[in-house]
Structure formats: C-alpha cells, structure tokens
Design an enzyme around this catalytic site. Sequence first.
Site, PDB file in Angstrom:
ATOM      1  N   GLU A   1       0.965  -1.134  -0.012  1.00  0.00           N
ATOM      2  CA  GLU A   1       0.288   0.129  -0.023  1.00  0.00           C
ATOM      3  C   GLU A   1       0.623   1.311  -0.081  1.00  0.00           C
ATOM      4  O   GLU A   1       0.807   1.983   0.898  1.00  0.00           O
ATOM      5  CB  GLU A   1      -0.934   0.011   1.124  1.00  0.00           C
ATOM      6  CG  GLU A   1      -1.866  -0.993   1.233  1.00  0.00           C
ATOM      7  CD  GLU A   1      -3.079  -1.157   2.219  1.00  0.00           C
ATOM      8  OE1 GLU A   1      -3.029   0.147   3.054  1.00  0.00           O
ATOM      9  OE2 GLU A   1      -3.975  -1.819   2.101  1.00  0.00           O
TER      10      GLU A   1
ATOM     11  N   GLU B   1      -4.870  -8.598   0.990  1.00  0.00           N
ATOM     12  CA  GLU B   1      -5.771  -8.111   2.455  1.00  0.00           C
ATOM     13  C   GLU B   1      -7.222  -8.056   2.110  1.00  0.00           C
ATOM     14  O   GLU B   1      -7.694  -7.341   0.990  1.00  0.00           O
ATOM     15  CB  GLU B   1      -5.247  -6.981   3.009  1.00  0.00           C
ATOM     16  CG  GLU B   1      -3.807  -7.029   3.674  1.00  0.00           C
ATOM     17  CD  GLU B   1      -3.319  -5.996   4.259  1.00  0.00           C
ATOM     18  OE1 GLU B   1      -4.049  -5.067   4.539  1.00  0.00           O
ATOM     19  OE2 GLU B   1      -2.033  -5.834   4.273  1.00  0.00           O
TER      20      GLU B   1
END
Length: 449
Positions: free
Chosen positions: A163, A357
């Site tokens: 991320e 995720e």
Amino acid sequence: MGFKKDFVWGAATSSYQIEGAYNEDGRGMSIWDVYSHEPVKVFGNHTGDTACEHYHRFKEDVALMKKIGIKAYRFSVSWSRIIPDGTGAVNEKGIAFYSELINELKENNIEPYITLFHWDLPYELHKRGGWMNPDSVKWFADYAALVVARFSDRVTNFITFNEPQCFIGLGYYKAEHAPGLRHPVRDVFEMSHNVLKAHGAAVIAMRKSARQNIKIGYAPTGTAAIPVSESAEDIAAARKLMFECPALENWTWNVSWWSDPVVLGHYPEEGLRKYKDYLPEITEEDMRLINQPIDFYGQNIYQGVYVKAGENGEPEVVEHTAGYAKTAIQWPVTPECLRWGPQFLYERYRLPIYITENGMSAHDVISLDGNVHDPNRIDFLARHLEQLEKAADGGTDVAGYFQWSLMDNYEWACGYSERFGLIYVDYETQQRIIKDSGYWYKTWIENHS
Ligand code: BGC
C-alpha cells in the site's frame, strides 16, 4: 467453475503490528517506533513495543495457523530488525528470527509469502531524507537483495511494497501516520516516483540474488468501484471510476498512478495532465526501471463504492442507503468489491490476482462461555468470498486470498482499539483465542481446497 485447484488460502499480518520486541536483539528503530512514542499521535498513546509478542511467541502462533488450516501466511520483514541502520551492517539475530519462523511454517506445510515493506522504514533512513533521497532506490534494492539471498532457499513468493497509497499519502501528505508529515505536494510526487523506482530496482536485485526461481508481486490498495447493475453502461462507468486520478488534495488515493507504471510502463495520461505542475522529472529510463516484469498482482481490498452511469455515461457515485452495514472502524460493508475489483484489475493488468488483504474490525469480546463469537465477521467473509468466486467464474484469474488479519494487532493510528483478527489477543496476558470466524474459515478452506 469456482476457485482454481491450487488456489492459495491464507491470512496476513505485518511486522510492526504484531512482533513487539522493539528494542531487543539489536533491532534498530523504525519511524513507527518514534511516531508511536510521541504523545497524542496514536489512540490511547498505544505503541507497538510489545504488540502481540509474536517475536517470542511465533511457534505458538504457527501452531494456531495450523489449527485454522491456512495454507499460506503473508508476513512482512522489519527492515530495521535485519539492517538496524537501514544500510550497512546486518543483524544476524534478526535474520535468525525470520529464518526460524520460515522453518516453523514449512514444517507445518504453510507457505510463506514475504512482504518486504509494510510501512516501518528504518529511522536512520528517515534521518537521511527517507524516500525524498534518490539513494532510497538503492537502499531498498540492497535490502530486498539481502532478504531474498537469505530466505529464497525456502521462500519463493515475495511482495515488494504494501500500500504505497497509505504510507506515502497518510505518512507524508496527510500527517495521519508515521512519520506524521505534511509535505508540499511536489515533494510527495517526487517521493512516490522514488518508491516506484525502488520497486523496479528491487525486482532486478531480487531476481539476481534468488537461489531458486522466485515469484514477485506488489500489494497496493484502492477503493473498488462496483456497478449498481449489470448494464454495459454502469459497468463502463465503474471501470472508469476505478482507475480515475482524483483531485490534487486527495491524489495519493488511486490505483492507476501506482500500478500503471509498474505493470504497463507508463503513468496514466489523465494524471500526467492533472498533476503536471507538480511532477518531478520523469525520464524514459525511469519508466523502464519501474516496469520490470512481475509474476502476480496483489491488491488489498476492504471496501468499494457503488457507481452508475450518469449523464453522458460519466461515473456517478451512488450514496449508501440509510442504515447501511458497516464495520467497527466505520467502513461500509460492500461485498461486491471482491467481484468487480479483481475483475477490473485483471482486465487492465492481465496478471494473476491475489487479494493480499481483506477483512473487518469488529467489537469482539470474550463471552461468558470463554469463547469469542463474531457472527458479523463470518457473515462478512462468507459474502465477500462468494463474490470473489463470481469473479473467478467470470474468467478473472484469481490466484489467492489472504484474510486480514491472522490475529488482532496494532491497528496503526487506532492503536489496539480495532480488532481485525481471526484470533483474539488479550493484550494484558497475551492469551490467544481462536474466534468463531477462525473455525469457520478452516471449514471454508477444507471445502474449497
Ligand atoms: C494495511 C494493514 C491494516 C489494514 C486495516 C491495510 O491498510 O495494510 O496494515 O492493518 O489495512 O486497516
């Protein structure tokens, strides 16, 4: 059709969020140690000093993974645990920790997936300018080469960055995460360009130092766009929104700026136009460096926005209805994000897709019967996985799913106030209890393997 035979069912964590032992065995400090020790930055002034004490309890934790039946475990390496200053001397005790963890996983038939960077930049590198310093490209490539040289005899799956949207956007633009800065937007674009170059340089370095054939991926994030109907117009509108470059004040929160260069070899035209006054010099050589072949595309997907075709087919966001379902952290529950997110990503990038995720926080408690009942999480997982299966049925090459998170842990600026785990952690006693959702996931995996 359903999921592929060799579909990878796993769960994920990250180093700072679970390890603790922040000053043991020669570990150097990271920006999160410094940030969390500053008053009023994190909920309740919580720090990751102890976290889940995973550094000392990893054997117990692998035994719990085995009990839940996961086939793969995605964890991150703490850069400053193995190279305390970020560059230079290697801390063999840090290497030994990860080495033992890997052995324990392999002995239990759990496939390790290593993320190189999940936000805990060594503080010494921060002092040298962090991602603003053009040398950061080489720092990261050298670190990546070391991890692969030491562990690729047993580990074959590696992920470069987790991320970048968050660690750059929240860390250096919005001051909500470590190191808590508000840089001018020009600097933020320059750092981002360096991060992407660091990704490319790391891929080259990792292939060179690998001891066997390895697979390399990337794990960015972004909101998935969900068409409100199956009409061609709504689908096209959602697809367009999913890859749009947002306004400057919110620019880091997007998919295409971070992923087009990596997979397609160029920044999105729209962004180049919109952001042109703030961009650093971008050379063809840079783009070639960034655009290294990778083996899989990971995306962390927690939620989506509903989209319809408005005037002239332009995307229009459809607001959630009153009383809509949401998680404890207040994120809307939008299961179709796991159908359309992977589908749009696969159409654009043509790489096997991993959901690196997905999960939810809930107000979990130990009930009078001593167990942790979390029907909301079971419902969340069931709905999301059903949608992911639809993506697979529609021809999207979905290769794996990592639930976030294996266990309750340090939720960054929220401290320990949000629980995302399949395993409950009592932070006072470090007692672990597998939640109902952990047992549910076990059955799900058995039925889908
Ligand atoms: C991050 C995790 C985090 C989770 C829940 C992701 O943004 O990669 O570290 O705990 O979402 O917020």
